[in-house]
Every structure is written in structure tokens, then in C-alpha cells.
Design a protein around this motif. Structure first.
Motif, mmCIF file in Angstrom:
data_model
loop_
_atom_site.group_PDB
_atom_site.id
_atom_site.type_symbol
_atom_site.label_atom_id
_atom_site.label_comp_id
_atom_site.label_asym_id
_atom_site.label_seq_id
_atom_site.Cartn_x
_atom_site.Cartn_y
_atom_site.Cartn_z
ATOM 1 N N SER A 129 -4.870 -6.934 -8.067
ATOM 2 C CA SER A 129 -5.643 -5.730 -8.343
ATOM 3 C C SER A 129 -5.773 -4.863 -7.094
ATOM 4 O O SER A 129 -5.640 -3.633 -7.158
ATOM 5 C CB SER A 129 -7.028 -6.126 -8.873
ATOM 6 O OG SER A 129 -7.849 -4.990 -9.020
ATOM 7 N N ARG A 130 -6.011 -5.487 -5.967
ATOM 8 C CA ARG A 130 -6.174 -4.727 -4.731
ATOM 9 C C ARG A 130 -4.863 -4.110 -4.273
ATOM 10 O O ARG A 130 -4.828 -2.983 -3.783
ATOM 11 C CB ARG A 130 -6.780 -5.627 -3.649
ATOM 12 C CG ARG A 130 -8.187 -6.096 -4.013
ATOM 13 C CD ARG A 130 -8.861 -6.896 -2.914
ATOM 14 N NE ARG A 130 -10.166 -7.383 -3.365
ATOM 15 C CZ ARG A 130 -11.124 -7.822 -2.575
ATOM 16 N NH1 ARG A 130 -10.934 -7.862 -1.265
ATOM 17 N NH2 ARG A 130 -12.279 -8.235 -3.070
ATOM 18 N N TYR A 131 -3.761 -4.835 -4.441
ATOM 19 C CA TYR A 131 -2.452 -4.257 -4.137
ATOM 20 C C TYR A 131 -2.156 -3.088 -5.072
ATOM 21 O O TYR A 131 -1.598 -2.066 -4.652
ATOM 22 C CB TYR A 131 -1.359 -5.312 -4.275
ATOM 23 C CG TYR A 131 -1.065 -6.069 -3.006
ATOM 24 C CD1 TYR A 131 -0.680 -5.404 -1.842
ATOM 25 C CD2 TYR A 131 -1.143 -7.459 -2.959
ATOM 26 C CE1 TYR A 131 -0.387 -6.093 -0.675
ATOM 27 C CE2 TYR A 131 -0.853 -8.163 -1.789
ATOM 28 C CZ TYR A 131 -0.483 -7.477 -0.660
ATOM 29 O OH TYR A 131 -0.203 -8.162 0.504
ATOM 30 N N GLY A 132 -2.520 -3.235 -6.337
ATOM 31 C CA GLY A 132 -2.295 -2.159 -7.297
ATOM 32 C C GLY A 132 -3.053 -0.903 -6.909
ATOM 33 O O GLY A 132 -2.528 0.219 -7.014
ATOM 34 N N LYS A 133 -4.288 -1.085 -6.461
ATOM 35 C CA LYS A 133 -5.095 0.067 -6.041
ATOM 36 C C LYS A 133 -4.491 0.739 -4.821
ATOM 37 O O LYS A 133 -4.441 1.969 -4.731
ATOM 38 C CB LYS A 133 -6.521 -0.396 -5.741
ATOM 39 C CG LYS A 133 -7.495 0.741 -5.489
ATOM 40 C CD LYS A 133 -8.926 0.233 -5.446
ATOM 41 C CE LYS A 133 -9.894 1.396 -5.341
ATOM 42 N NZ LYS A 133 -11.302 0.944 -5.374
ATOM 43 N N ALA A 134 -4.004 -0.071 -3.880
ATOM 44 C CA ALA A 134 -3.379 0.492 -2.671
ATOM 45 C C ALA A 134 -2.104 1.253 -3.018
ATOM 46 O O ALA A 134 -1.855 2.345 -2.501
ATOM 47 C CB ALA A 134 -3.078 -0.625 -1.685
ATOM 48 N N TYR B 60 -0.329 7.770 -0.587
ATOM 49 C CA TYR B 60 0.717 6.773 -0.360
ATOM 50 C C TYR B 60 1.826 6.906 -1.395
ATOM 51 O O TYR B 60 3.009 6.756 -1.073
ATOM 52 C CB TYR B 60 0.108 5.376 -0.391
ATOM 53 C CG TYR B 60 1.107 4.262 -0.150
ATOM 54 C CD1 TYR B 60 1.890 4.244 0.990
ATOM 55 C CD2 TYR B 60 1.273 3.233 -1.070
ATOM 56 C CE1 TYR B 60 2.817 3.237 1.212
ATOM 57 C CE2 TYR B 60 2.187 2.212 -0.857
ATOM 58 C CZ TYR B 60 2.958 2.228 0.290
ATOM 59 O OH TYR B 60 3.875 1.224 0.499
ATOM 60 N N SER B 61 1.460 7.220 -2.631
ATOM 61 C CA SER B 61 2.470 7.407 -3.688
ATOM 62 C C SER B 61 3.392 8.565 -3.350
ATOM 63 O O SER B 61 4.609 8.494 -3.561
ATOM 64 C CB SER B 61 1.779 7.661 -5.032
ATOM 65 O OG SER B 61 1.013 6.552 -5.423
ATOM 66 N N ARG B 62 2.851 9.642 -2.792
ATOM 67 C CA ARG B 62 3.684 10.787 -2.399
ATOM 68 C C ARG B 62 4.617 10.410 -1.251
ATOM 69 O O ARG B 62 5.777 10.825 -1.225
ATOM 70 C CB ARG B 62 2.807 11.967 -1.985
ATOM 71 C CG ARG B 62 2.200 12.713 -3.165
ATOM 72 C CD ARG B 62 1.654 14.064 -2.744
ATOM 73 N NE ARG B 62 0.530 13.934 -1.835
ATOM 74 C CZ ARG B 62 0.397 14.611 -0.700
ATOM 75 N NH1 ARG B 62 1.348 15.439 -0.314
ATOM 76 N NH2 ARG B 62 -0.661 14.444 0.061
ATOM 77 N N LEU B 63 4.117 9.625 -0.305
ATOM 78 C CA LEU B 63 4.963 9.201 0.813
ATOM 79 C C LEU B 63 6.153 8.399 0.320
ATOM 80 O O LEU B 63 7.285 8.595 0.781
ATOM 81 C CB LEU B 63 4.139 8.367 1.794
ATOM 82 C CG LEU B 63 4.923 7.796 2.983
ATOM 83 C CD1 LEU B 63 5.164 8.878 4.033
ATOM 84 C CD2 LEU B 63 4.199 6.610 3.608
ATOM 85 N N ARG B 64 5.926 7.496 -0.616
ATOM 86 C CA ARG B 64 6.973 6.586 -1.080
ATOM 87 C C ARG B 64 8.109 7.308 -1.793
ATOM 88 O O ARG B 64 9.218 6.777 -1.885
ATOM 89 C CB ARG B 64 6.373 5.541 -2.023
ATOM 90 C CG ARG B 64 5.489 4.519 -1.299
ATOM 91 C CD ARG B 64 4.752 3.613 -2.273
ATOM 92 N NE ARG B 64 5.649 3.009 -3.235
ATOM 93 C CZ ARG B 64 5.479 3.048 -4.548
ATOM 94 N NH1 ARG B 64 4.450 3.693 -5.072
ATOM 95 N NH2 ARG B 64 6.337 2.455 -5.339
#
Length: 454
Positions: free
Chosen positions: A102-107, A113-117
Motif C-alpha cells: 500500500s505504501r509503495y502504491g501511494k509513493a 513522481y508519475s510525471r517524472l517516470r
């Protein structure tokens, strides 16, 4: 039969095009690399805007990519005491596998971060909090499960060797021939012996792997990513007040690392690290034939000045300046006199391949993308030359960046502890004096009232 043949040809051409595109991306010239650590998934992360504006081709996670363990509150009294020499309960406990997911999913779903990826290759290693437990090493029982969760977060392919080995160490070679950048990511958790043991950090299999990597084909630039600091050993000067994890707390391992680098005669090498919740650049001149830099960027959200009230920020900066250090790079380009930065930050590497000689600019930047500490050097200055390390240490031991913190005179080395002890003694004396003055005042007042009554 004809349509099957056409379909086969279409499939082959498509697959070939994808393979060529992937190979082309792998060989793109790398001029900008970002890196960072210590990102609490539950905290605001505005710094991603600055990282995106920097526009790195590669972003490197250096650990504590999430805070997966559970931090319990400070308790001095009661049944579960988490601090003090009388504590009987751990301050940190592991999360369940589901909670880690869950914590990884939130990150991963963080908008910045999604835009960077979308446009940046993301790679990384871990530190203790995403490993699963604060300060944990090889004894941690959930490391196999949490290795899989980290590699899922990084988007590591299912057939990756990292999913079959013990530990998440890895290496990447990027860029075209003649302008290659090698990134070596270490795992300082999976095989690490207990603190204060002076045992191993990497373990035998990872040491063998690292030796092969350092003695492999030469590259123009080699970056070694370590979740904990390699060159700085501030614990030697901040103890016994508090301690931080670093390679310096395993002196035999650090000596072995420096010797391996020296023997490899590899050019253009420097370290990047995280963990400590502040940014700085350190340097060691007596390990190889050229200065070894360690650029610490910590953290994306976690930073020492964020945990104290605003009026105390100046005190934190003063103590950072007062802390004895022989390794830190100190110059007028730093934003603060201490040449440390205790607010959210990230690391930035810029390579100018068109300069003659090729230049490197390595910086720690703030939430707005402005540099707070930095070093500019060239690949010609990072060339391994013929030299004898023992002779060099003797002839250059007077130089600032050739003497480790543990070699400082004791009165300098324990300056903080001495000052803290004196301050505490003065506080206790003042408190006792205040109580005694209050008692005397009460007695005088009592005598005065008695005289009036008489």
C-alpha cells in the motif's frame, strides 16, 4: 497462407523496431542525472517539480524510497518505554506485506513522481526504512519479500537477475561508446553485519560482483550509489550524543572499498549517497590518485530542519558548522556557512561532453531547483595516475581531506559532547540554584509574616 506470411512479417518488423528503439534509448547520450532519498509517501512532495524542471535522463533512488516500517511514539514512562536506557520496547516495528504494498502504491502514484517516470529512466537501491526496519541488516527476516516489493516499485522486469540474487545490487552502463556512464548501485542492507561489529557491509558475493564491475571495461564516468555515506563519518565526532550509519563505522570494509578502487585504476569515479536527512559534499584525497567525492542528497521529504521549529533553524545550522569534520567540502559557494543543507533537497549531476576537457558539475539542490552546495570538476582531474597510496598518505596527511575524522585530537573530536555536557551542567546548577533561591525566599517571607503576626 499469404495473410499468415504478411502477419509474420508485420510481427517481425514491429518486434525489430521495438528492439532498435530500446537499444537506441540505451545508447542516448547522458548529460543529466538526478538522485534522491528519504521520501515519506505520506508527506507532501513538491520537490518533484524542480526535479522535472532539471529534466534528468536518469533518476536514481538511494534508499528510504518509502517509509515502510512503523514508528511508535516516544514513551519514557509506562509499560512500553521506547526511549532511554530503561526502554523495553522497540521504537520501530515492521509493517505487514500488504501495508508495504500500500505504501509503495501511494509513493508510485504521487502526481509529481508519475510525471517524472514518463520521460526518465528510474533505477535505485534501498536503505533501512524500505528494507523494512530502521537500522536493520542481514538478520531481518522479511528481506526476501521486501526485495520483491522494491523491484516491483522500480518496474524491474520479471526475468531480471535482481529478482534471483540475494540483494538488490545492480549496475547499468548508459550512453554511446566513448561517452559511457556506468552506475553501480550497492546493497548496504541484505548482507550487513550488526552495527559496532566492524564486520561486513556487502557480503562475500556482492564483493566479488563489485570487483568484477570495477575491473570491467572502462567508462568515462563511474558513479557508485550507496544508501549510506561512504566518506563522511560524523559519528566519530557526534558520538556519544548520537550516531549515524555510514561506511566509516565499518572501517575494515571502507578500507577494502578504497583499496579495490585504487587497484582498479578506474577513472572518473565518485559516490552518491543518502540517509542522513541533510545534504553535503565530502571528499577524500588519499584513496586513489585523484579526489574521491561523495555527494549526499537527503531527503525528498525528510530533513533535519523540518523536525524543529522555525526559530531553531539557526541553532541547527550553527551546530552543523560547529561539528568537527575533515571530509566536508567547505567553500564560499555554499548557501550556508556549514556547507550542509537541512531542508528538502535532491542531487543533480551535469556532464558537459562538449567541453575540453569534459566537465562535471555535481550539486545538491533545494525545492526550487537552486544549488545549495556543489562541486565543479573535470574528467582530466579524475584520472587514476601511478602513485603509492601509503607514500601519498604520509606526504599529504597534513592536508584537510587526507585525515579521517577518527584521527582528530580528542578535544576537537568530542567538542560537541564536551559542550553539551557543560551546557547540561550549567542548566542543572542553574536549576538547583533557582530552587534554592525559591526556598530561601519562602523562608524569608515566612519569617516576615511571623514578625507581623507577633
Amino acid at each position: 497462407m499469404g495473410w499468415k506470411l504478411w502477419w509474420w512479417w508485420w510481427w517481425w518488423l514491429t518486434a525489430a523496431a521495438v528492439e532498435v528503439a530500446a537499444e537506441s534509448a540505451h545508447h542516448h547520450l547522458v548529460t543529466r542525472i538526478g538522485f534522491g532519498s528519504c521520501a515519506n509517501q505520506g508527506a507532501p512532495q513538491p520537490i518533484w517539480n524542480a526535479i522535472i524542471d532539471f529534466d534528468p535522463q536518469v533518476f536514481i533512488w538511494l534508499g528510504d524510497n518509502i517509509y515502510g516500517d512503523i514508528r511508535r511514539p516516544f514513551k519514557i514512562f509506562g509499560k512500553e518505554r521506547t526511549i532511554g536506557p530503561w526502554r523495553n520496547s522497540p521504537r520501530f516495528i515492521p509493517s505487514s506485506e500488504q501495508e508495504m504494498k500500500s505504501r509503495y502504491g501511494k509513493a508510485k502514484s504521487n502526481p509529481g513522481y508519475s510525471r517524472l517516470r514518463k520521460n526518465t529512466k528510474v533505477i535505485g537501491t534501498w536503505d533501512d526504512h524500505d528494507y523494512g526496519l530502521n537500522d536493520a541488516g542481514k538478520e531481518f527476516s522479511r528481506k526476501v519479500t521486501n526485495q520483491r516489493l522494491l523491484l516491483d516499485f522500480l518496474g524491474e522486469p520479471q526475468d531480471s537477475p535482481r529478482r534471483k540474487q540475494d540483494g538488490v545490487y545492480a549496475s547499468y552502463t548508459l550512453g554511446p561508446i566513448g561517452r559511457l556512464v556506468k552506475v553501480i548501485l550497492l546493497d548496504t542492507r541484505y548482507h550487513r553485519d550488526p552495527l559496532r561489529s566492524d564486520g561486513t557491509i556487502l557480503g562475500s558475493s556482492q564483493w566479488e560482483w563489485l570487483e568484477k564491475e570495477l575491473n570491467s571495461s572502462p567508462t568515462s564516468v563511474t558513479i557508485i550509489g550507496s544508501s549510506i555515506q561512504v566518506i563522511s563519518n560524523l559519528s566519530a565526532t557526534t558520538g556519544p550524543l548520537f550516531y549515524m550509519e555510514s561506511w566509516g563505522r565499518f572501517p575494515k570494509e571502507r578500507d577494502r572499498l578504497f583499496k579495490l578502487i585504487e587497484d582498479s585504476k578506474r577513472d572518473g569515479m565518485f559516490f552518491i549517497s543518502g540517509d542522513v536527512h541533510f545534504g553535503e559534499i565530502t571528499r577524500y584525497d588519499c584513496a586513489t590518485g585523484y579526489p574521491l567525492y561523495d555527494v549526499t542528497a537527503s531527503g525528498i521529504t525528510q530533513a533535519v530542519e523540518k523536525v524543529v521549529p522555525q526559530p531553531l533553524h539557526l541553532l541547527v545550522r550553527f551546530l552543523a558548522w560547529l561539528t568537527p569534520t575533515t571530509m566536508r567540502v567547505m567553500d564560499h559557494n555554499c548557501r550556508y556557512r556549514s556547507c550542509t543543507y537541512g531542508l528538502p533537497n535532491f542531487g543533480a549531476v551535469e556532464i558537459d561532453w562538449n567541453a575540453a576537457p569534459v566537465t562535471l558539475k555535481i550539486e545538491v539542490r533545494d525545492v526550487n531547483g537552486n544549488p545549495v552546495v556543489g562541486v565543479a570538476t573535470s574528467l582530466s582531474e579524475l584520472q587514476a595516475r601511478n602513485f603509492n597510496s601509503s607514500i601519498t598518505k604520509k606526504t599529504r596527511e597534513h592536508q584537510r581531506h587526507c585525515s579521517l575524522e577518527v584521527s582528530l585530537p580528542w578535544i576537537v573530536r568530542y567538542r560537541l559532547a564536551i559542550l553539551a555536557s557543560c551546557a547540561l551542567a550549567i542548566l542543572v546548577i542553574a536549576l538547583i540554584g533557582g530552587v534554592w533561591a525559591a526556598i530561601l525566599a519562602c523562608r524569608r517571607c515566612g519569617r516576615g509574616l511571623k514578625r507581623k503576626c507577633d
